[in-house]
Design a protein around this motif. Sequence first.
Motif, PDB file in Angstrom:
ATOM      1  N   ALA A 191       0.831  -1.202   0.000  1.00  0.00           N
ATOM      2  CA  ALA A 191       0.000   0.000   0.000  1.00  0.00           C
ATOM      3  C   ALA A 191       0.867   1.254   0.000  1.00  0.00           C
ATOM      4  O   ALA A 191       0.613   2.203  -0.742  1.00  0.00           O
ATOM      5  N   MET A 192       1.925   1.261   0.825  1.00  0.00           N
ATOM      6  CA  MET A 192       2.772   2.447   0.902  1.00  0.00           C
ATOM      7  C   MET A 192       3.547   2.638  -0.394  1.00  0.00           C
ATOM      8  O   MET A 192       3.768   3.762  -0.832  1.00  0.00           O
ATOM      9  N   LEU A 193       3.952   1.527  -0.995  1.00  0.00           N
ATOM     10  CA  LEU A 193       4.661   1.594  -2.273  1.00  0.00           C
ATOM     11  C   LEU A 193       3.813   2.285  -3.330  1.00  0.00           C
ATOM     12  O   LEU A 193       4.318   2.982  -4.203  1.00  0.00           O
ATOM     13  N   ILE A 194       2.504   2.071  -3.240  1.00  0.00           N
ATOM     14  CA  ILE A 194       1.599   2.719  -4.188  1.00  0.00           C
ATOM     15  C   ILE A 194       1.336   4.158  -3.755  1.00  0.00           C
ATOM     16  O   ILE A 194       1.409   5.094  -4.546  1.00  0.00           O
ATOM     17  N   ALA A 195       1.034   4.337  -2.472  1.00  0.00           N
ATOM     18  CA  ALA A 195       0.476   5.612  -2.021  1.00  0.00           C
ATOM     19  C   ALA A 195       1.516   6.710  -1.858  1.00  0.00           C
ATOM     20  O   ALA A 195       1.245   7.856  -2.191  1.00  0.00           O
ATOM     21  N   VAL A 196       2.711   6.382  -1.353  1.00  0.00           N
ATOM     22  CA  VAL A 196       3.675   7.449  -1.067  1.00  0.00           C
ATOM     23  C   VAL A 196       4.128   8.148  -2.350  1.00  0.00           C
ATOM     24  O   VAL A 196       4.006   9.373  -2.449  1.00  0.00           O
ATOM     25  N   PRO A 197       4.616   7.414  -3.361  1.00  0.00           N
ATOM     26  CA  PRO A 197       5.015   8.143  -4.569  1.00  0.00           C
ATOM     27  C   PRO A 197       3.845   8.864  -5.235  1.00  0.00           C
ATOM     28  O   PRO A 197       3.962  10.053  -5.571  1.00  0.00           O
ATOM     29  N   LEU A 198       2.731   8.167  -5.388  1.00  0.00           N
ATOM     30  CA  LEU A 198       1.595   8.795  -6.069  1.00  0.00           C
ATOM     31  C   LEU A 198       1.094  10.013  -5.304  1.00  0.00           C
ATOM     32  O   LEU A 198       0.866  11.069  -5.878  1.00  0.00           O
ATOM     33  N   GLY A 199       0.943   9.845  -3.989  1.00  0.00           N
ATOM     34  CA  GLY A 199       0.408  10.937  -3.166  1.00  0.00           C
ATOM     35  C   GLY A 199       1.341  12.135  -3.174  1.00  0.00           C
ATOM     36  O   GLY A 199       0.915  13.279  -3.329  1.00  0.00           O
ATOM     37  N   LEU A 200       2.632  11.873  -3.018  1.00  0.00           N
ATOM     38  CA  LEU A 200       3.607  12.952  -2.950  1.00  0.00           C
ATOM     39  C   LEU A 200       3.679  13.682  -4.281  1.00  0.00           C
ATOM     40  O   LEU A 200       3.697  14.911  -4.337  1.00  0.00           O
TER      41      LEU A 200
END
Lengths: 462, 275
Positions: free
Chosen positions: A244-253
């Motif tokens: 989940a973090m692998l998806i969310a951190v780059p995309l969100g940032l």
Amino acid sequence: MNSTTLLVTLIGLAILAYLYGRKRSLAVAVASGGVRHLHSLPRYYGYMTALWCGLPAMIVLLLWSMLEPAVLNQQLIASLPVDVQNLPESQLGLYLNDLKLIAGSAEQAQQADQVKIDATVYLQHMQELSAWFKTALVLVLALAGIIWGASRISQHFQARNSVEMVTRIILMLSSGIAVMATIGIVLSVLFEALRFFEAVPVWDFLFGLEWSPQTAMRSDQVGSSGAFGAVPLFLGTMMIAAIAMLIAVPLGLMTAIYLSQFATPQFRNFAKPVLEILAGIPTVVYGFFAALTVAPLIRTMGESLGLAVASESALAAGIVIGVMIIPFISSLSDDVINAVPEAMREGSYALGATRAETVRKVIIPAALPGIVGGVLLAVSRAIGETMIVVMAAGLAAKMTANPLDAVTTVTVQIVTLLTGDQEFDSPKTLAAFALGLMLFVTTLILNVIALYVVRKYREQYE
Amino acid sequence: MTQVIEAPDIHQAIKQTVGSPFTHKPKISTRNVDVFYDDKQAIFDVSLDIGSHEVIALIGPSGCGKSTYLRCFNRMNDTIQSCRVTGEFRLEEEDIYARGMDPVLLRARIGMVFQKPNPFPKSIYDNVAYGPKLHGLASNRAELDEIVVSSLQKAGLYEEVKDRLNASGTGLSGGQQQRLCIARTIAVSPEVILMDEPASALDPIATATIEELIDELRQNYTIVIVTHSMQQAARVSQRTAYFHLGKLVEVGDTNQIFTNPQHQLTENYITGRFG
């Protein structure tokens, strides 16, 4: 009067007290040459009178309501025949329950014996008496409060200061309640977990590689040995959270950087609300999106590549959780990026930096503490997410590092352990508390690490 | 000669710039500059030359457009969407607003120091090394060290911070921060330095240090300084330009402007009649 009516009456009295106190102070003001000669504004005298009226009476009402049942029970037991009094604790409880039922309905009363009817009559009498005293005491206190409060109104009485002192005490108590609630939750989880560790050694729980919480309810049952090794659960949790973090951190940032630094105002005004809608979708909806759309998609894609994919997979759950927490990271990061002073940006541009260089070298470092905070919040959301995992990743506690396999997480197991009819003292149900404790400790450690990181790498502006 | 002119008459009063706006072989020349914010015009038909290795002070009452005009030189106004600039800006012979001119490279040649010290939340060393790193001015660490040290020396800050180059730039005092920002600007070896009220947020002692520094920097750089303090303009500049309501009223040698202003508005301003 019952407690609710009494409470409403009390509030009404307090409003009257406010009006009265205000009026009295205005009269004092006129006598001493205008409102400016009073120590405080008239409304403060009103508040003070209302507090005197309401507060002591409210406290008494609260205490009375809390203590009444216990005192009445004691009186009731004392009035019962000796042989009933000597009954064991649990049977005495049943007996008292009976009495309360009889007091409540005429039908029950017809079938009861004389002793019980006498006791019930006594109980009702006591209850009436108690209610009467309560009402009288509270009302007398309220009226006395009005009189006392109003009598203190004078030109130099510091009403504002005393009202503010009361406010401060109320604020203090409120924050105290939040702190106490935290401590209470931790302690209750801790004690239940300790009971679990009496049945299952801590070592086996923490480092056991097998999770199979079915315990035998009868001695002749087979195949329910009960294995409480939490490692597979934590592995599953970590894997899903990591995906989940692998998806969310780059995309969100990247979303945050684009929206705050590059996007036109028009696009920003459109994209931000849409992102916020993403945050408002219930997790159940995400769950069936994961189970019905993403998981089959991954399965077909995996199969076309010749991979064995379970119909429920960690990957599907992780991806969907990742999508779910994008708005957390993007909107928190967006806020902290916008909070970086314009002067930083201009300073960088004036040295001949491009926008991208400015973002990378000045804005991100300056906003880092806030971004880490947002990411951390997202991690705890990912770890705590239950619904999507139940629907998309399954319930099988497997020791695997393969994201295409079905896995389960700590929170999902807590739910399955505690749903349905359960004995509340078997290791199976108590295991839920041990898992909860572990989860709590994990997030606590994460927070401590993040705090350390933020302090170490923070680049403070101003 | 000294009666106060009412506002509606002012545009009448400033028909043409008085004094000597043009110089021989200017570093920067500007012609017929208009600046608009949306429909509101902030600068009206300003033509002015900036001579090489001179300090020119732009003075005038608040809101007269001197900062707006200054920010046109290094195209900082590009970052403001509603801002539109017309007219001609030339850095030596190059057109600053030409299609082929990259504002990023332009800003390396025309540096800027802001009103409020704005060091990055990085170490003193990294603050100064920021520009050289961006533009690849140093091929190795030793060269970078040299640039940093010499920039700090030129900004008169090196002796004070040489033992703590790795300490945060934001931990310095206000005056030191401003000198750090000057060092940061010098480090990319610009030809021109723009200063937007560089001392207005500083105490008198720090201000005096900055003023001395400006005088020294004149050896190597052309400096355009916006200031609210007429004493400062008189102390540091060779030429002074007086702006009023977006118009350039008078330009001349600083001595002449302060002792013998030609325009009535200039005289009113420097004698403290308004401002």
